[in-house]
Motif scaffolding. Structure first.
Motif, PDB file in Angstrom:
ATOM      1  N   ILE A 154      11.879   6.902 -22.155  1.00  0.00           N
ATOM      2  CA  ILE A 154      10.481   6.601 -22.454  1.00  0.00           C
ATOM      3  C   ILE A 154      10.374   5.319 -23.274  1.00  0.00           C
ATOM      4  CG2 ILE A 154       8.443   7.414 -23.685  1.00  0.00           C
ATOM      5  CD1 ILE A 154       9.326  10.274 -22.962  1.00  0.00           C
ATOM      6  N   LEU A 155      11.263   5.161 -24.239  1.00  0.00           N
ATOM      7  CA  LEU A 155      11.227   3.972 -25.082  1.00  0.00           C
ATOM      8  C   LEU A 155      11.559   2.711 -24.284  1.00  0.00           C
ATOM      9  CD1 LEU A 155      12.980   5.314 -28.311  1.00  0.00           C
ATOM     10  CD2 LEU A 155      10.562   4.738 -28.040  1.00  0.00           C
ATOM     11  N   ASN A 156      12.352   2.867 -23.214  1.00  0.00           N
ATOM     12  CA  ASN A 156      12.788   1.711 -22.438  1.00  0.00           C
ATOM     13  C   ASN A 156      12.129   1.664 -21.066  1.00  0.00           C
ATOM     14  OD1 ASN A 156      15.111   0.452 -24.088  1.00  0.00           O
ATOM     15  ND2 ASN A 156      15.539   2.628 -24.157  1.00  0.00           N
ATOM     16  N   ARG A 157      10.923   2.202 -20.970  1.00  0.00           N
ATOM     17  CA  ARG A 157      10.302   2.382 -19.666  1.00  0.00           C
ATOM     18  C   ARG A 157      10.051   1.070 -18.928  1.00  0.00           C
ATOM     19  NH1 ARG A 157       6.583   5.723 -19.210  1.00  0.00           N
ATOM     20  NH2 ARG A 157       5.248   4.668 -17.715  1.00  0.00           N
ATOM     21  N   ASN A 158       9.897  -0.057 -19.634  1.00  0.00           N
ATOM     22  CA  ASN A 158       9.625  -1.330 -18.975  1.00  0.00           C
ATOM     23  C   ASN A 158      10.880  -2.155 -18.716  1.00  0.00           C
ATOM     24  OD1 ASN A 158       6.796  -0.960 -18.894  1.00  0.00           O
ATOM     25  ND2 ASN A 158       6.647  -1.535 -21.038  1.00  0.00           N
ATOM     26  N   VAL A 159      12.037  -1.630 -19.076  1.00  0.00           N
ATOM     27  CA  VAL A 159      13.289  -2.345 -18.859  1.00  0.00           C
ATOM     28  C   VAL A 159      13.699  -2.228 -17.401  1.00  0.00           C
ATOM     29  CG1 VAL A 159      15.743  -2.444 -19.461  1.00  0.00           C
ATOM     30  CG2 VAL A 159      14.034  -2.003 -21.235  1.00  0.00           C
ATOM     31  N   LEU A 160      14.118  -3.358 -16.803  1.00  0.00           N
ATOM     32  CA  LEU A 160      14.558  -3.357 -15.411  1.00  0.00           C
ATOM     33  C   LEU A 160      16.049  -3.087 -15.312  1.00  0.00           C
ATOM     34  CD1 LEU A 160      12.642  -6.454 -13.980  1.00  0.00           C
ATOM     35  CD2 LEU A 160      11.941  -4.054 -13.970  1.00  0.00           C
ATOM     36  N   PHE A 161      16.438  -2.406 -14.242  1.00  0.00           N
ATOM     37  CA  PHE A 161      17.853  -2.185 -13.987  1.00  0.00           C
ATOM     38  C   PHE A 161      18.530  -3.450 -13.487  1.00  0.00           C
ATOM     39  CE2 PHE A 161      17.322   2.014 -14.920  1.00  0.00           C
ATOM     40  CZ  PHE A 161      16.621   2.783 -13.986  1.00  0.00           C
ATOM     41  N   THR A 162      17.777  -4.301 -12.801  1.00  0.00           N
ATOM     42  CA  THR A 162      18.382  -5.414 -12.092  1.00  0.00           C
ATOM     43  C   THR A 162      17.392  -6.549 -11.919  1.00  0.00           C
ATOM     44  OG1 THR A 162      19.641  -5.986 -10.084  1.00  0.00           O
ATOM     45  CG2 THR A 162      17.718  -4.554  -9.807  1.00  0.00           C
ATOM     46  N   CYS A 163      17.910  -7.734 -11.641  1.00  0.00           N
ATOM     47  CA  CYS A 163      17.095  -8.921 -11.372  1.00  0.00           C
ATOM     48  C   CYS A 163      18.006  -9.987 -10.801  1.00  0.00           C
ATOM     49  CB  CYS A 163      16.414  -9.416 -12.651  1.00  0.00           C
ATOM     50  SG  CYS A 163      17.576  -9.958 -13.933  1.00  0.00           S
ATOM     51  N   LEU A 164      17.432 -11.078 -10.367  1.00  0.00           N
ATOM     52  CA  LEU A 164      18.218 -12.229  -9.955  1.00  0.00           C
ATOM     53  C   LEU A 164      18.531 -13.089 -11.176  1.00  0.00           C
ATOM     54  CD1 LEU A 164      16.431 -13.407  -6.675  1.00  0.00           C
ATOM     55  CD2 LEU A 164      18.139 -11.611  -6.991  1.00  0.00           C
ATOM     56  N   GLY A 165      19.755 -13.607 -11.251  1.00  0.00           N
ATOM     57  CA  GLY A 165      20.138 -14.487 -12.339  1.00  0.00           C
ATOM     58  C   GLY A 165      20.980 -13.821 -13.401  1.00  0.00           C
ATOM     59  N   SER A 166      21.009 -12.506 -13.436  1.00  0.00           N
ATOM     60  CA  SER A 166      21.871 -11.806 -14.381  1.00  0.00           C
ATOM     61  C   SER A 166      23.326 -12.030 -13.991  1.00  0.00           C
ATOM     62  CB  SER A 166      21.547 -10.310 -14.373  1.00  0.00           C
ATOM     63  OG  SER A 166      22.536  -9.577 -15.064  1.00  0.00           O
ATOM     64  N   ILE A 167      24.242 -11.890 -14.948  1.00  0.00           N
ATOM     65  CA  ILE A 167      25.657 -12.053 -14.613  1.00  0.00           C
ATOM     66  C   ILE A 167      26.185 -10.847 -13.845  1.00  0.00           C
ATOM     67  CG2 ILE A 167      26.133 -13.618 -16.526  1.00  0.00           C
ATOM     68  CD1 ILE A 167      27.342 -11.275 -18.040  1.00  0.00           C
ATOM     69  N   ALA A 168      25.388  -9.775 -13.728  1.00  0.00           N
ATOM     70  CA  ALA A 168      25.758  -8.637 -12.884  1.00  0.00           C
ATOM     71  C   ALA A 168      25.230  -8.856 -11.470  1.00  0.00           C
ATOM     72  CB  ALA A 168      25.188  -7.348 -13.453  1.00  0.00           C
ATOM     73  N   ARG A 169      25.948  -8.329 -10.489  1.00  0.00           N
ATOM     74  CA  ARG A 169      25.510  -8.450  -9.099  1.00  0.00           C
ATOM     75  C   ARG A 169      24.160  -7.761  -8.949  1.00  0.00           C
ATOM     76  NH1 ARG A 169      25.463  -5.931  -4.122  1.00  0.00           N
ATOM     77  NH2 ARG A 169      26.150  -7.195  -2.345  1.00  0.00           N
TER      78      ARG A 169
END
Length: 302
Positions: A154-169
């Motif tokens: 709930i506290l992190n509800r707006n956090v995305l798991f993924t995006c373009l440009g991150s160092i993770a695939r």
């Protein structure tokens, strides 16, 4: 193909607009793309623009005049855009990489197919009902689908798991193929729209009005609902209509009138990188290693 399209972007209460959108088409295929540069990281608007340019360049390169395998193009488009953003950051030794969400759709042979990464959305509306919608790569969407969540979620509800440009695939989801019918509405939008307007209101507006009126109405409603703290609000929507035997000018774009080798786009053209034709995870890993080396060198100089 025959379609009517309208697009609009407003800055809202932010200092700058980090959203980008555009479309490209040949006689036989159409590409529609929207990206939302992420705040909290440098050059979000650059990441969004790179995503659009990369998709459009790949489309122009591969759609002669149609795409061989649409899902392969969409998957490759996500990875190519991600690679270009990483390379942009590496070349400038940025201590943090620019990041963006993206949603892209292709129409070919009357079939709609799409890909998304992050929380920019695609909606398909038919005869007053929501036919399809992308599911955000976020804690909020995961919690909604699970119908329950922990306090941490709930506290992190707006956090995305993924995006373009991150160092993770990047993670991404493919959708379709969905056969389009005359009068279907397809809308791509940034979270500045759907965060202020629920799905029912979006469907109602798209069902009641042509896209040339529905898009401005939805954007203004989102800005009013969010007030002075509004995010950027960006929408690209089109209405599908198969051309009748005797075509009359109805304000629709009719691609059959184009020359076979012609290409049209609202996205700024860039040269296609031939290396992207052979893009794979190893190429992305090499770029990530380069940016990590650049970060370490920059930190050492400090």
């Amino acid at each position: 193909m025959k379609f009517s399209i309208f697009q609009l972007s407003r800055i809202g209460g932010r200092e700058k607009n980090e959203d980008r959108m555009g479309y490209s088409y040949t006689r036989d295929a159409g590409l529609f793309v929207l990206a939302d540069g992420m705040g909290g990281h440098p050059d979000g608007e650059v990441a969004a623009q790179i995503a659009l340019q990369s998709f459009s360049s790949q489309f122009q390169h591969h759609a002669r005049t149609r795409l061989a395998v649409v899902p392969d193009f969409l998957s490759g488009g996500v990875l190519a855009a991600h690679h270009e953003i990483i390379r942009y950051a590496s070349a400038r030794a940025l201590l943090d990489t620019p990041r963006t969400t993206v949603v892209a759709a292709v129409v070919q042979d009357g079939m709609l197919q799409w890909v998304h990464c992050g929380d920019s959305r695609l909606y398909v509306v038919r005869e007053g009902r929501l036919l399809a919608r992308t599911r955000d790569h976020s804690y909020a969407e995961a919690q909604t689908q699970a119908h329950a969540g922990s306090a941490a979620e709930i506290l992190n509800r707006n956090v995305l798991f993924t995006c373009l440009g991150s160092i993770a695939r990047p993670m991404y989801d493919l959708g379709g193929p969905l056969p389009l019918r005359q009068g279907d509405k397809v809308m791509l939008c940034s979270d500045g729209l759907w965060d202020s307007i629920d799905d029912e209101a979006i469907v109602a507006s798209l069902s009641a009005l042509p896209v040339t009126q529905a898009v401005p109405a939805l954007v203004e409603q989102a800005l009013a609902e969010a007030g002075t703290h509004s995010d950027n609000v960006t929408v690209l929507a089109f209405e599908w209509e198969s051309p009748p035997p005797a075509f009359a000018n109805s304000g629709f774009t009719q691609t059959e009138l184009m020359e076979r080798d012609s290409f049209a786009s609202t996205i700024q053209a860039v040269d296609v990188d031939p290396l992207l034709d052979e893009l794979d995870e190893q190429a992305i890993e090499r770029s990530i290693a380069e940016i990590n080396d650049a970060i370490q060198r920059s930190a050492a100089r400090r």
